[in-house]
Design an enzyme around this catalytic site. Structure first.
Site, PDB file in Angstrom:
ATOM      1  CE  LYS A 106      56.438  23.648 140.618  1.00  0.00           C
ATOM      2  NZ  LYS A 106      55.848  24.940 140.254  1.00  0.00           N
TER       3      LYS A 106
HETATM    4  N1  GLU Z   1      56.634  28.138 141.901  1.00  0.00           N
HETATM    5  C1  GLU Z   1      56.044  29.260 141.242  1.00  0.00           C
HETATM    6  C2  GLU Z   1      55.102  28.812 140.147  1.00  0.00           C
HETATM    7  O1  GLU Z   1      54.589  27.697 140.155  1.00  0.00           O
HETATM    8  C3  GLU Z   1      57.067  30.274 140.781  1.00  0.00           C
HETATM    9  C4  GLU Z   1      58.067  29.766 139.797  1.00  0.00           C
HETATM   10  C5  GLU Z   1      59.192  30.758 139.495  1.00  0.00           C
HETATM   11  O2  GLU Z   1      59.124  31.903 139.900  1.00  0.00           O
HETATM   12  O3  GLU Z   1      60.151  30.319 138.855  1.00  0.00           O
HETATM   13  O4  GLU Z   1      54.762  29.555 139.276  1.00  0.00           O
END
Ligand code: GLU
Length: 415
Positions: A106
């Protein structure tokens, strides 16, 4: 009253629960809990008024045992290293549970994006990319949108990354369609939440068209979840956004609300509903509650107010660990975040695969494959929960941690 722990502590407690039930060794636990790489950067950005502001940016690459790191970038005032780390961990379990070939990561920038102009956001995003490009890559780490970021943000990242590495659509997912984004990706987190939400409704002995639903948050996830529940015949009686909530016990016209939101309006601009307090939405008498805004909204303080039978975690960690204990004890079914909102990263996988193959799928194919993946993830979780008699969250972590630890063993990092 039990105390709410931080999101990071709560996430680690979930991993520890799985480590215990799977009987994993301490060495394995360390590899599972420790982020494999973390970067923290200062991001000087020239603001429109000529001054320079230095923002803090983060990327926590938690685990890549099953494939490249994968996860969104969040622009939010609360973003810090611990917060980003907790969210990165959740991505590892989400990709493992959905069985897509990624690890978890993240990113975050500590900023309120609503206070920045479009050109300031553009400069900030390019600076972030320049500071991080060496740890990103199509086979290394693939960012996506999250709270406060969008398809436009991904376009800036792709452009900045491409200026160094050449045209690379697969470096980000959740891009604009014109730049190689996938049809259906934007709606996928909400659609996926509704798919598994409907499964939980059926398992509770009811059907979607007999169910009432309340959705907190009418952004990317909440709006698509509300729409899919509506399409399945459910009565969506309340929705909210940051500016307020609305209720109509006869059911809200979700397509009309989507029109308002698409044109930049608030849900309170909708006429055919009454105003409702944002907190009251969480305590509504309804069958399904979908918190799809932000973390820590159902806590030890308000958990006993919840009257919904099923909670579908559209957001990441909207229910704290202490609240989870209270609710599960009280017989509430919680479809956990790593299952409920996995639709986003599942469609990201499809987008990445399309980019690598330079071959675009039709929307029908994306939705079909998405529904299949979501149903499989629900099935494996439910089977594990039934076998062990625990909650869906506990089962989801057992399955995900088991899959990741297997690949760590095969790579011979441990044992
Ligand atoms: N931000 C989204 C999540 O928390 C998508 C992450 C992604 O598609 O890499 O799942």
């Amino acid at each position: 009253m039990p105390q709410d722990s931080s999101m990071l502590d709560g996430t680690i407690a979930s991993i520890d629960g799985a480590v215990r039930s799977l009987g994993l060794e301490d060495d394995m636990r360390s590899v599972l809990v420790e982020p494999w790489r973390e970067i923290q950067v200062g991001l000087p950005v020239r603001m429109d008024d000529g001054n320079v502001r230095v923002f803090r940016g983060y990327r926590s690459q938690h685990n890549a045992a099953r494939g490249p790191y994968k996860g969104g970038i969040r622009y939010h005032p609360n973003a810090d290293l611990d917060h980003t780390r907790a969210l990165g961990m959740l991505m590892t379990w989400k990709t493992a549970l959905a069985d897509v070939p990624f690890g978890g990561a993240k990113g975050g920038v500590s900023v309120d994006p609503r206070e920045l102009s479009t050109s300031e956001l553009n400069r900030l995003t390019r600076r972030y990319t320049m500071s991080m490009h060496h740890v990103l890559g199509v086979n290394r780490d693939i960012p996506a949108p999250d709270l406060g970021t969008s398809a436009q943000t991904m376009a800036w990242i792709m452009d900045a990354y491409g200026s160094i590495h050449g045209h690379t659509p697969g470096i980000v997912t959740g891009k604009p369609i014109e730049l190689g984004g996938s049809l259906g990706r934007a709606e996928a987190p909400g659609r996926g939440a509704a798919v598994v939400g409907c499964r939980a409704v059926v398992d509770s002995g009811s059907t979607p068209d007999q169910s009432t639903v309340a959705v907190q948050g009418f952004g990317a996830v909440g709006a698509a979840a509300a729409q899919t529940m509506f399409d399945n015949g459910a009565k969506v009686i309340a929705v909210s956004d940051v500016d307020g909530a609305i209720i109509n016990t006869n059911g809200l016209d979700i397509p009309a609300l989507q029109e308002i939101a698409k044109n930049g309006g608030k849900v309170s601009d909708f006429d055919d509903a009454d105003a409702l307090d944002n907190d009251a939405l969480l305590a509504l008498d309804c069958d399904v509650l979908i918190p799809a805004a932000i973390e820590d909204v159902i806590t030890a303080q308000n958990a006993t107010d919840v009257r919904a039978k099923i909670i579908v975690e559209g957001a990441n960690r909207p229910v704290t660990s202490a609240a989870d204990d209270i609710l599960v004890e009280g017989g509430v079914t919680i479809v956990p975040d790593i299952l409920a909102n996995a639709g986003g990263v599942v469609a990201s996988y499809f987008e990445w695969a399309q980019n690598i193959q330079v071959f675009n799928w039709e929307l029908e194919r994306v939705n079909l494959e998405l529904d299949k993946k979501m149903n499989e993830a629900y099935d494996v979780t439910k089977t594990q929960a039934d076998r062990n008699g625990g909650s869906l969250r506990k089962a989801a972590f057992d399955v995900a941690v088991s899959r990741v630890s297997e690949t760590i063993k095969i790579r011979s990092y441990v044992g």
